[in-house]
Design an enzyme around this catalytic site. Sequence first.
Site, short mmCIF file in Angstrom:
data_model
loop_
_atom_site.label_atom_id
_atom_site.label_comp_id
_atom_site.label_asym_id
_atom_site.label_seq_id
_atom_site.Cartn_x
_atom_site.Cartn_y
_atom_site.Cartn_z
N GLY A 41 0.56 -1.39 0.35
CA GLY A 41 0.30 0.09 -0.33
C GLY A 41 1.01 1.17 0.24
CE LYS A 52 8.70 8.36 7.69
NZ LYS A 52 7.17 8.94 7.27
CG HIS A 444 26.98 7.69 31.21
ND1 HIS A 444 26.25 8.89 31.63
CD2 HIS A 444 28.04 8.04 32.03
CE1 HIS A 444 26.73 9.25 30.90
NE2 HIS A 444 27.83 9.70 31.52
#
Length: 465
Positions: A41, A52, A444
């Site tokens: 689609g 994108k 971190h």
Amino acid sequence: MTQARYDVAILGGGPGGYVAAIRAGQLGLKTVLIEKERVGGTCLHWGCIPTKALLETAEILRMTRRAGEFGVRVTEATLDLRAAQERKERVVKKNTMGTESLLKKNKVTIVKGTGRLIARDRIEVREPAGGLTTVEAGAVILATGSKVGALPMAPVDGRVVLSSDDILGLDRVPESLLVIGAGAVGVEFASVYHTFGSKVVLIEYQPRLLPIEDADLGEALLRSFTRQGIEVHTGANLKSVRVEADAAWSEFEVGGETKRVRTERVLMAAGRKPVTDGIGLEALGVAMERGFVKVNGYQETNVPGLYAIGDITTTPALAHVASHEGIVAAERVAKQPTHPVNYNAIPSCTYCHPEVASVGMSEAQARAAGRQVRIGKFPFTANSKAGILGEGDGFVKAVTDAATGEILGVHIIGVRATEQIAESVVARHFEASALELAEVVHAHPTLAEATMEAMFGAEGRSIHI
């Protein structure tokens, strides 16, 4: 010609329809998927995936131009649009082949053609060659999607005034581009073509960019776009677009002033509308609302055995929403345990630069709903990983309930926001509190620490700011 009877027929092969077909096949239902163009689609061929792919090209181009900041010497970074378009097509082709393979694996029959309901359990299909086939099924799932919207003062001609489909096929970068509409489609293409080298003018009728997002995100994106050199006009009322030879003169009013701009191309990005005309809904008495099909939490219409999913319903017009609705509908048809989609935890992602992502209520929506709110906000300038990436623009904003601490909404603008939003979607889905998410140990240095810090901030316990 009438084909064998199926357990379920699905009209439309987009991200809602093909996922519904795969799930139905997994559950042992004899399944047929009717698609007039290509499986996948709009999302796969003219929307999510190809846009994108071009956005990724734009991001690599942008970062290559900054390579010197990272100690990498690049003589010159230039765009090869033809190569970018060819890569985009390869990405689409690979995804298409994967989708077709999955349908085959799950024994889904594919019928090419345009379908129309002629009874609750029958669909008439006009094949590409002109022949007619009737498909019979115990249940029907409607997944016909949406199409590009239009404004009467700016008719799309496919040459100068372009739809979002048309602009994907450009063979050269226009010197100038007017983008009409600053929703996700508009800001994404404005971002792409600004990076590619076009002089971009972006206009939006509403008072801010990305009107459906939290106001702070729209305001931050406006500041960023302006710094980048994109000319932005919000609160702009378009009056006319007139094509002259190979360009267009556009006129709009903003702040009581009339402006006229000449651009080589114009992109119409002012929304989409559901494809519900001409598919036989009226004759069956299907309940409608403003052109959309009305459904319950299990995607059932008022007509027994008839379901609707995706952009033709009033739920968020997002590929991932349609896919999950397709799963719910298929499981309901198969009489398997299922549950309605949790629309309180739907991620919204916009892939411009900087990226924008959110889940749940905006601050304004929460206050309008009568909630007493607390806000936690953490800037990427204070996040170590963002500094390493050279991307300090933006922030994470948490909207929480002042009484219970429940996370009502999370709003992110900044580097990789569309990936960062995932943990907040999970937290929202399970009705977690800000403190519960804040106390989850985050690695971190990572961008995800900014979400943790925003949650601490909502509790008045910010660490690094």
